[in-house]
Design an enzyme around this catalytic site. Structure first.
Site, PDB file in Angstrom:
ATOM      1  N   CYS A 144      35.289  88.914  -0.056  1.00  0.00           N
ATOM      2  CA  CYS A 144      34.778  88.307   1.176  1.00  0.00           C
ATOM      3  C   CYS A 144      34.650  89.321   2.321  1.00  0.00           C
ATOM      4  O   CYS A 144      33.827  90.210   2.240  1.00  0.00           O
ATOM      5  CB  CYS A 144      35.654  87.108   1.535  1.00  0.00           C
ATOM      6  SG  CYS A 144      34.838  85.879   2.573  1.00  0.00           S
ATOM      7  N   ARG A 155      28.270  76.953   6.558  1.00  0.00           N
ATOM      8  CA  ARG A 155      29.092  77.827   5.727  1.00  0.00           C
ATOM      9  C   ARG A 155      28.925  77.445   4.269  1.00  0.00           C
ATOM     10  O   ARG A 155      28.705  76.278   3.947  1.00  0.00           O
ATOM     11  CB  ARG A 155      30.576  77.673   6.088  1.00  0.00           C
ATOM     12  CG  ARG A 155      31.006  78.451   7.293  1.00  0.00           C
ATOM     13  CD  ARG A 155      32.454  78.138   7.608  1.00  0.00           C
ATOM     14  NE  ARG A 155      33.402  78.994   6.892  1.00  0.00           N
ATOM     15  CZ  ARG A 155      33.766  80.208   7.301  1.00  0.00           C
ATOM     16  NH1 ARG A 155      33.246  80.716   8.385  1.00  0.00           N
ATOM     17  NH2 ARG A 155      34.650  80.906   6.615  1.00  0.00           N
ATOM     18  N   HIS A 164      37.230  83.212  -3.558  1.00  0.00           N
ATOM     19  CA  HIS A 164      38.658  83.010  -3.335  1.00  0.00           C
ATOM     20  C   HIS A 164      39.199  82.161  -4.472  1.00  0.00           C
ATOM     21  O   HIS A 164      38.502  81.878  -5.432  1.00  0.00           O
ATOM     22  CB  HIS A 164      38.890  82.297  -1.995  1.00  0.00           C
ATOM     23  CG  HIS A 164      38.376  83.051  -0.819  1.00  0.00           C
ATOM     24  ND1 HIS A 164      38.917  84.247  -0.422  1.00  0.00           N
ATOM     25  CD2 HIS A 164      37.360  82.790   0.028  1.00  0.00           C
ATOM     26  CE1 HIS A 164      38.253  84.673   0.648  1.00  0.00           C
ATOM     27  NE2 HIS A 164      37.303  83.821   0.937  1.00  0.00           N
TER      28      HIS A 164
END
Lengths: 412, 242
Positions: free
Chosen positions: B94, B129, B195
């Site tokens: 990320c 997002r 993640h």
């Protein structure tokens, strides 16, 4: 300000009535307490209702990542020494729920209001509180993008120039940053076990130095303010250096911290620390948290832990091995749908406990515990997990919706 | 590779550890130790020099401002670039992934130079997002089972000619470019938006890094039952969201 010095306008009364009706319908339909829907309806009738209701009260707002519901309860109990209190004691902490709670307390003198972190600045503007208690800020619900540091910044902007007395935890650098733009701050050394959201300076970005309980930025000089109140073991030390004993039915260091903050707030409302702390002893379980329930011939203690800081505090209060521990984790909307935070929790602290794992995301927990090198058992549900333990005490630790599932199953 | 043990360096946990990133270090460490490979783990805070003698470097996700600070300090420090020049392995997630590229958009809305270790450039997306479970097929060259992860970012990462996508998406937004790519790699440097943490969901990636570091083709098997169960559950969830 005296209670009920000016009556509510006809419009506000109508709004309150409409809200009560909606809440009653919601209750009758079996959809919870109805406080949120009631508040929403009332706010639609009168958008300024929250401000109007609060005008009759001496209000204190309580916000934090962890401990706001419990602190609100402790504080409400303490302030009752000075007069009737209205409070959103059930944790409905956004504007609609707050409006609904205040509408139910027309005789009150004090309003003790828990506020969701994201709504603090707005609610503070609406209700012109006499005091605001800021306990701690740490990572929570990562998928919501309300990142911890940004939240501290928003609080700082929202509270700058506030006329409220800010009662703030000096041991949390993010709280200190949020509070230090306000003209009147009472600093409380309320402690902070979780440190991993504040290693960089909120002011300049430098690396914070954190020797023992102190903290400071070596680059810009931003540092821990000198507290006037302090939590010291089992005592609260007041600004005169007098140590008052804390006796709570609620377990753990975090609740002593909540009590210390509450004592400092109560003092701002003219309540003596001795009186305030004695009254706090009355608080037992808070919305099921810390309750011990009898279930399948075992005594299950229900513990809520929503985020890494909360789990850390919870591990420090559970009975030692060989007390069995049930862990339950969900990742529904209210929990945050990203389970990565499990890896910020130090599960090696559970070594020696028999561990049973349940919840929607029990497999994430299983991998987490495997990598921590722990023995554990994955169970289909609470009943199976409880039966896997011998009769006696079991500590059941769950995150938000998993906790509600537990309560429902045990009939709490 | 040092003779005595595997040196695992976790870069800047004070700035880039917002999304359970420690998990990647824990999984690599655990799976090496299970193969009787001793591990020395070094967590390097951003006021310390990045050691150049590590075998595997991990760098995680973080908020926008810490990301800028991390990029500034890593550029000034130079240690990570020297380590890669020495053949070290880097795995980034990320915000860390963006830092390894040529450039990203910082918290002030301005282009921030990265470390240039991956031939990628990142910008910020305009829309919502990217949040949710991801499923993707990892580049066959790496010989790994499908990639599962949880994405939570607003970045868009464009790959240059000298890097390859880490995976091709089946579900999710990945690099956010709309071309079905997720992550990037180039020799010993890897980047992903995943993640979960990604190693907990994909222990074979941890094994790949260990194999590269030890320069071996295979590792003794370990009990993967809980990883496998989690993978199956999350892959099903990605394909058919609840």
């Amino acid at each position: 300000m005296a209670a009920n010095s000016e009556p509510l306008s006809p419009r506000a009364k109508l709004a309150v009535t409409a809200g009560r009706a909606a809440a009653a319908v919601s209750r009758a339909a079996g959809k919870g307490s109805g406080s949120v829907i009631g508040g929403k309806v009332a706010l639609r009738f009168d958008p300024d209702l929250l401000a109007r209701l609060a005008r009759h009260l001496d209000v204190v707002l309580v916000s934090a990542t962890n401990g706001k519901t419990t602190t609100t309860r402790l504080l409400a109990e303490a302030l009752r020494a000075g007069g009737p209190v209205v409070s959103n004691a059930l944790g409905a902490n956004m504007p609609a729920g707050i409006t609904s709670a205040l509408a139910g307390g027309s005789d009150a003198r004090f309003g003790v209001i828990e506020v969701d972190e994201k709504y603090l600045a707005g609610v503070a503007r609406d209700v012109a509180p006499k005091a605001i208690a800021l306990l701690n800020l740490s990572r929570d619900q990562l998928d919501r993008a309300a990142e911890t540091r940004m939240l501290a910044e928003k609080w700082r902007e929202g509270l700058a120039g506030s006329e409220a007395i800010i009662i703030a935890n000096a041991d949390d650098p993010l709280i200190t940053w949020a509070a230090s733009s306000s003209p009147t701050v009472v600093w409380v050394a309320a402690g902070q076990s979780w440190k991993d959201d504040a290693w960089s300076c909120p002011s300049c970005g430098g690396v914070l130095q954190r020797p023992d309980d102190d903290w400071y930025c070596g680059e810009c000089g931003f540092r821990r303010p000198t507290p006037t109140w302090a939590l010291s073991g089992d005592h609260v030390v007041d600004p005169y250096g007098v140590a008052w004993p804390i006796h709570l039915q609620l377990p753990g260091r975090a609740n002593k911290s909540n009590a210390a903050m509450s004592a400092a707030v109560a003092a701002a409302f003219g309540i003596d620390p001795k009186v305030a702390l004695e009254r706090m002893f009355k608080v037992q379980a808070v919305a099921g948290r810390y309750d011990v329930v009898s279930f399948l011939q075992r005594d299950l203690r229900l513990l809520l832990a929503k985020n890494p800081a909360g789990w850390l505090e919870t591990f420090s209060l559970i009975d030692g091995p060989p007390t069995p521990v049930i862990l339950s984790v969900n990742a529904r909307g209210a929990d945050g749908t990203d389970t990565s935070w499990l890896w910020d929790v130090d599960y090696t602290r559970l070594a020696g406990h028999p561990i049973m794992v349940i919840g929607d995301r029990k497999l994430d927990l299983a991998v987490r515990l495997e990598v921590a090198g722990l023995q554990f058992r994955v169970c289909a549900n609470l009943d199976e997990a409880v039966r896997a333990a011998p009769p006696g005490r079991i500590e059941a630790i769950a995150n938000y919706t998993a906790f509600q599932d537990l309560r429902r199953r045990v009939g709490n | 590779m040092s003779e005595s043990s595997l040196r695992l360096v976790w870069v800047y946990p004070d700035l880039l550890s917002t999304y359970g990133d420690q998990g990647n270090a824990l999984v690599v460490e655990r799976r090496a130790v299970q193969r009787r490979v001793p591990v020395t783990r070094v967590d390097v805070r951003s006021d310390h020099a990045v050691p150049t003698s590590g075998d595997i470097y991990l760098i995680g996700g973080g908020e926008d401002r810490p990301q800028r600070l991390a990029a500034e300090r890593l550029r000034r420090d130079g240690g990570l670039n020297r380590a890669v020049a020495n053949g070290a392995i880097v795995f980034s997630v990320c915000a860390g992934y963006q830092i390894l590229g040529h450039e990203f958009i910082n918290d002030l809305g301005r282009p921030e130079p990265g470390l240039g270790l991956l031939d990628v450039v990142s910008t910020r997306g305009e829309g919502d997002r990217c949040v949710g479970d991801v499923l993707a097929d990892i580049d066959p060259q790496l010989g790994l089972p499908p990639l599962t992860g949880f994405e939570n970012h607003q970045g868009i990462t464009h790959l240059g000619p000298t890097t390859r996508p880490l995976a091709r998406l089946r579900v999710g937004r990945g690099n956010g470019t709309g071309d079905g790519t997720e992550g990037a790699f180039n020799d010993t440097v890897f980047g992903t938006y995943m993640h979960g943490p990604v190693m907990a969901r994909n222990p074979h990636i941890a094994d790949l890094l260990i194999k590269l570091a030890l320069d071996v083709n295979a590792l003794p098997p370990v009990d993967d039952q809980w990883y496998d169960a989690l993978r199956a559950e999350r892959i099903a969830a990605a394909v058919q969201p609840a």
